[in-house]
Design a protein around this motif. Sequence first.
Motif, PDB file in Angstrom:
ATOM      1  N   GLY A 222       0.804  -1.214   0.000  1.00  0.00           N
ATOM      2  CA  GLY A 222       0.000   0.000   0.000  1.00  0.00           C
ATOM      3  C   GLY A 222       0.835   1.261   0.000  1.00  0.00           C
ATOM      4  O   GLY A 222       0.412   2.301  -0.527  1.00  0.00           O
ATOM      5  N   GLU A 223       2.050   1.180   0.580  1.00  0.00           N
ATOM      6  CA  GLU A 223       2.934   2.355   0.648  1.00  0.00           C
ATOM      7  C   GLU A 223       3.482   2.717  -0.724  1.00  0.00           C
ATOM      8  O   GLU A 223       3.478   3.894  -1.117  1.00  0.00           O
ATOM      9  CB  GLU A 223       4.081   2.077   1.617  1.00  0.00           C
ATOM     10  N   ILE A 224       3.945   1.734  -1.471  1.00  0.00           N
ATOM     11  CA  ILE A 224       4.537   2.040  -2.782  1.00  0.00           C
ATOM     12  C   ILE A 224       3.454   2.456  -3.779  1.00  0.00           C
ATOM     13  O   ILE A 224       3.690   3.319  -4.627  1.00  0.00           O
ATOM     14  CB  ILE A 224       5.361   0.838  -3.314  1.00  0.00           C
ATOM     15  N   CYS A 225       2.252   1.876  -3.656  1.00  0.00           N
ATOM     16  CA  CYS A 225       1.158   2.274  -4.557  1.00  0.00           C
ATOM     17  C   CYS A 225       0.676   3.693  -4.259  1.00  0.00           C
ATOM     18  O   CYS A 225       0.148   4.374  -5.139  1.00  0.00           O
ATOM     19  CB  CYS A 225      -0.011   1.300  -4.430  1.00  0.00           C
ATOM     20  N   GLY A 226       0.867   4.155  -3.019  1.00  0.00           N
ATOM     21  CA  GLY A 226       0.375   5.471  -2.616  1.00  0.00           C
ATOM     22  C   GLY A 226       1.385   6.596  -2.736  1.00  0.00           C
ATOM     23  O   GLY A 226       1.135   7.711  -2.253  1.00  0.00           O
ATOM     24  N   LEU A 227       2.523   6.358  -3.386  1.00  0.00           N
ATOM     25  CA  LEU A 227       3.560   7.391  -3.493  1.00  0.00           C
ATOM     26  C   LEU A 227       3.189   8.489  -4.490  1.00  0.00           C
ATOM     27  O   LEU A 227       2.739   8.210  -5.610  1.00  0.00           O
ATOM     28  CB  LEU A 227       4.887   6.768  -3.923  1.00  0.00           C
ATOM     29  N   LEU A 228       3.385   9.742  -4.069  1.00  0.00           N
ATOM     30  CA  LEU A 228       3.205  10.904  -4.945  1.00  0.00           C
ATOM     31  C   LEU A 228       4.581  11.485  -5.289  1.00  0.00           C
ATOM     32  O   LEU A 228       5.554  11.285  -4.554  1.00  0.00           O
ATOM     33  CB  LEU A 228       2.366  11.970  -4.239  1.00  0.00           C
ATOM     34  N   TRP A 229       4.635  12.257  -6.370  1.00  0.00           N
ATOM     35  CA  TRP A 229       5.911  12.872  -6.735  1.00  0.00           C
ATOM     36  C   TRP A 229       6.377  13.870  -5.675  1.00  0.00           C
ATOM     37  O   TRP A 229       7.569  14.115  -5.526  1.00  0.00           O
ATOM     38  CB  TRP A 229       5.794  13.558  -8.104  1.00  0.00           C
ATOM     39  N   SER A 230       5.449  14.405  -4.920  1.00  0.00           N
ATOM     40  CA  SER A 230       5.819  15.318  -3.839  1.00  0.00           C
ATOM     41  C   SER A 230       6.571  14.599  -2.715  1.00  0.00           C
ATOM     42  O   SER A 230       7.190  15.240  -1.862  1.00  0.00           O
ATOM     43  CB  SER A 230       4.576  16.005  -3.270  1.00  0.00           C
ATOM     44  N   ASP A 231       6.546  13.267  -2.731  1.00  0.00           N
ATOM     45  CA  ASP A 231       7.270  12.485  -1.722  1.00  0.00           C
ATOM     46  C   ASP A 231       8.729  12.258  -2.109  1.00  0.00           C
ATOM     47  O   ASP A 231       9.525  11.817  -1.275  1.00  0.00           O
ATOM     48  CB  ASP A 231       6.599  11.112  -1.532  1.00  0.00           C
ATOM     49  N   PHE A 232       9.054  12.535  -3.361  1.00  0.00           N
ATOM     50  CA  PHE A 232      10.400  12.272  -3.878  1.00  0.00           C
ATOM     51  C   PHE A 232      11.232  13.545  -3.888  1.00  0.00           C
ATOM     52  O   PHE A 232      10.870  14.541  -4.497  1.00  0.00           O
ATOM     53  CB  PHE A 232      10.307  11.694  -5.294  1.00  0.00           C
ATOM     54  N   SER A 240       9.900  10.055   0.904  1.00  0.00           N
ATOM     55  CA  SER A 240       9.133  10.149   2.146  1.00  0.00           C
ATOM     56  C   SER A 240       7.887   9.270   2.045  1.00  0.00           C
ATOM     57  O   SER A 240       7.108   9.400   1.101  1.00  0.00           O
ATOM     58  CB  SER A 240       8.721  11.603   2.419  1.00  0.00           C
ATOM     59  N   VAL A 241       7.719   8.386   3.014  1.00  0.00           N
ATOM     60  CA  VAL A 241       6.547   7.509   3.066  1.00  0.00           C
ATOM     61  C   VAL A 241       5.550   8.159   4.012  1.00  0.00           C
ATOM     62  O   VAL A 241       5.779   8.234   5.215  1.00  0.00           O
ATOM     63  CB  VAL A 241       6.932   6.097   3.559  1.00  0.00           C
ATOM     64  N   ARG A 242       4.432   8.642   3.464  1.00  0.00           N
ATOM     65  CA  ARG A 242       3.487   9.426   4.259  1.00  0.00           C
ATOM     66  C   ARG A 242       2.093   8.832   4.331  1.00  0.00           C
ATOM     67  O   ARG A 242       1.273   9.269   5.127  1.00  0.00           O
ATOM     68  CB  ARG A 242       3.379  10.836   3.671  1.00  0.00           C
ATOM     69  N   ARG A 243       1.797   7.846   3.488  1.00  0.00           N
ATOM     70  CA  ARG A 243       0.430   7.306   3.420  1.00  0.00           C
ATOM     71  C   ARG A 243       0.480   5.878   2.897  1.00  0.00           C
ATOM     72  O   ARG A 243       1.513   5.393   2.443  1.00  0.00           O
ATOM     73  CB  ARG A 243      -0.434   8.167   2.492  1.00  0.00           C
ATOM     74  N   LYS A 282      10.724  12.994 -15.272  1.00  0.00           N
ATOM     75  CA  LYS A 282      10.783  13.853 -16.459  1.00  0.00           C
ATOM     76  C   LYS A 282       9.715  13.473 -17.478  1.00  0.00           C
ATOM     77  O   LYS A 282       9.235  14.314 -18.235  1.00  0.00           O
ATOM     78  CB  LYS A 282      12.165  13.744 -17.108  1.00  0.00           C
ATOM     79  N   GLN A 283       9.349  12.185 -17.490  1.00  0.00           N
ATOM     80  CA  GLN A 283       8.408  11.701 -18.497  1.00  0.00           C
ATOM     81  C   GLN A 283       6.985  11.543 -17.941  1.00  0.00           C
ATOM     82  O   GLN A 283       6.073  11.129 -18.648  1.00  0.00           O
ATOM     83  CB  GLN A 283       8.881  10.347 -19.028  1.00  0.00           C
ATOM     84  N   SER A 284       6.801  11.864 -16.665  1.00  0.00           N
ATOM     85  CA  SER A 284       5.506  11.622 -16.020  1.00  0.00           C
ATOM     86  C   SER A 284       4.546  12.789 -16.218  1.00  0.00           C
ATOM     87  O   SER A 284       4.944  13.953 -16.231  1.00  0.00           O
ATOM     88  CB  SER A 284       5.723  11.377 -14.526  1.00  0.00           C
ATOM     89  N   TYR A 285       3.264  12.472 -16.330  1.00  0.00           N
ATOM     90  CA  TYR A 285       2.211  13.492 -16.394  1.00  0.00           C
ATOM     91  C   TYR A 285       1.114  13.175 -15.377  1.00  0.00           C
ATOM     92  O   TYR A 285      -0.047  13.528 -15.550  1.00  0.00           O
ATOM     93  CB  TYR A 285       1.627  13.607 -17.813  1.00  0.00           C
ATOM     94  N   SER A 286       1.499  12.458 -14.311  1.00  0.00           N
ATOM     95  CA  SER A 286       0.565  12.118 -13.234  1.00  0.00           C
ATOM     96  C   SER A 286       1.157  12.579 -11.907  1.00  0.00           C
ATOM     97  O   SER A 286       2.372  12.703 -11.761  1.00  0.00           O
ATOM     98  CB  SER A 286       0.325  10.596 -13.188  1.00  0.00           C
ATOM     99  N   GLN A 287       0.313  12.833 -10.928  1.00  0.00           N
ATOM    100  CA  GLN A 287       0.810  13.191  -9.598  1.00  0.00           C
ATOM    101  C   GLN A 287       1.360  11.976  -8.863  1.00  0.00           C
ATOM    102  O   GLN A 287       2.125  12.089  -7.917  1.00  0.00           O
ATOM    103  CB  GLN A 287      -0.323  13.805  -8.772  1.00  0.00           C
ATOM    104  N   TRP A 288       0.947  10.767  -9.328  1.00  0.00           N
ATOM    105  CA  TRP A 288       1.381   9.526  -8.702  1.00  0.00           C
ATOM    106  C   TRP A 288       2.691   9.053  -9.310  1.00  0.00           C
ATOM    107  O   TRP A 288       2.866   9.098 -10.526  1.00  0.00           O
ATOM    108  CB  TRP A 288       0.318   8.432  -8.866  1.00  0.00           C
ATOM    109  N   ILE A 289       3.599   8.587  -8.475  1.00  0.00           N
ATOM    110  CA  ILE A 289       4.865   8.055  -9.010  1.00  0.00           C
ATOM    111  C   ILE A 289       4.589   6.813  -9.843  1.00  0.00           C
ATOM    112  O   ILE A 289       5.152   6.628 -10.920  1.00  0.00           O
ATOM    113  CB  ILE A 289       5.846   7.727  -7.860  1.00  0.00           C
ATOM    114  N   PHE A 290       3.682   5.960  -9.347  1.00  0.00           N
ATOM    115  CA  PHE A 290       3.316   4.758 -10.096  1.00  0.00           C
ATOM    116  C   PHE A 290       1.800   4.758 -10.318  1.00  0.00           C
ATOM    117  O   PHE A 290       1.033   4.195  -9.533  1.00  0.00           O
ATOM    118  CB  PHE A 290       3.752   3.501  -9.333  1.00  0.00           C
TER     119      PHE A 290
END
Length: 385
Positions: A222-232, A240-243, A282-290
């Motif tokens: 659940g942690e890796i699926c919930g990662l946002l680019w703001s965490d990197f 940063s693991v926040r959720r 650089k290639q992402s257009y989503s707020q989610w890392i994955f």
Amino acid sequence: MAKRRPSGDGMVRRREDGRWEGRIVIGHKESGAPIFRYVSAKTQKELLKKLHQSMEEYRDVDLSENSKLPLGQWLDRWLEEYAAPSVRPSTLEGYRGYVERNIKLHLGDKPVGKLTREDVRRLYRELQKNGRQEYHPEYGYKLSGGTIRRIHGVLHQAMDAAVRENLIAWNPTEGITLPKKKTAPKQILNDAQLERFMEIIQADSVWHDFFYTELTTGLRQGEICGLLWSDFDETHGTLSVRRTLHVQKGGVLVTGETKTGTGKRTITLPPSTAQLLAQRKKQSYSQWIFPNPLRPEQPANPNTVYSHLKTLLKKAGLPSIRFHDLRHTFATHALASGVDAKTLSGILGHTQASFTLDTYTHVTGDMQKRASEIVGGFLEHIMVR
């Protein structure tokens, strides 16, 4: 108005059929009228013994008329008023499942004030034999000892709350002997298997970055699926693991708190992982890392991730391990490579380093063996001088 009778006050009489009957006051209704508990016996001596036991049992107790509430209704109330505000959504869903499928099915109509220890024992025995609603090819209809223990944990909490609410005098789940929990052995990918898995994900352009990051960080699913680019933090190479992300009934995705307080953490990434994420950003257009590959505005679904892991393992000819075993794989190889338990505990988000060591004793045992060989060689070197 009649004088309010104190709890514990009782009376004895002989019935027309010759049996002896007694009653004691165990609580009061809102109107002030007493609530009685009745006992009976063949002889007066036997009755007095039972009556004195009941008096001791209900001493200093003043139950409310809600003690007649069906257990099923009390459990529903407990879930909403006690459990919901204090546990994660996924945990609450698990509680609801145990209540609906297991407890209410057998004891839902029983008045909460009349639930006995024997009722609880009988429930657990039945669940052990026929607790599954669908046939399992390996377990049949039996529930495992671990599942019975989790059901017991839910019922125990609910009955503790019932004591505090003056619905019952004591918790009937206390003193129950529970079945042993058989823990499935942890599975990890060894060096050769890990190399094979890396070869397979290398050819998967959609999921490579996800599984590479997992194997180099050991994040919970659940942690890796919930990662946002703001965490990197690209500058410092940290994450940063926040959720954590949960899948609720009906497939609804919900973000929530991490599993523990120490679950919120910032970890330093291996250079290769930091570089991989920087390039991906650089290639992402989503707020989610994955993100979800088909709906990038949404995060990757943990269920989809799990299914794809199974596909990759099958393609690689590897054992069908769980997603959590990737976390075990990371931790095992980290310890075996010399990472100390305290540091690893912080990376994994464990509450204590001792838990990390207890969880991975199969690794530390090998490390201790190597340590003894080093010390033995050192002492032998001194002795031959």
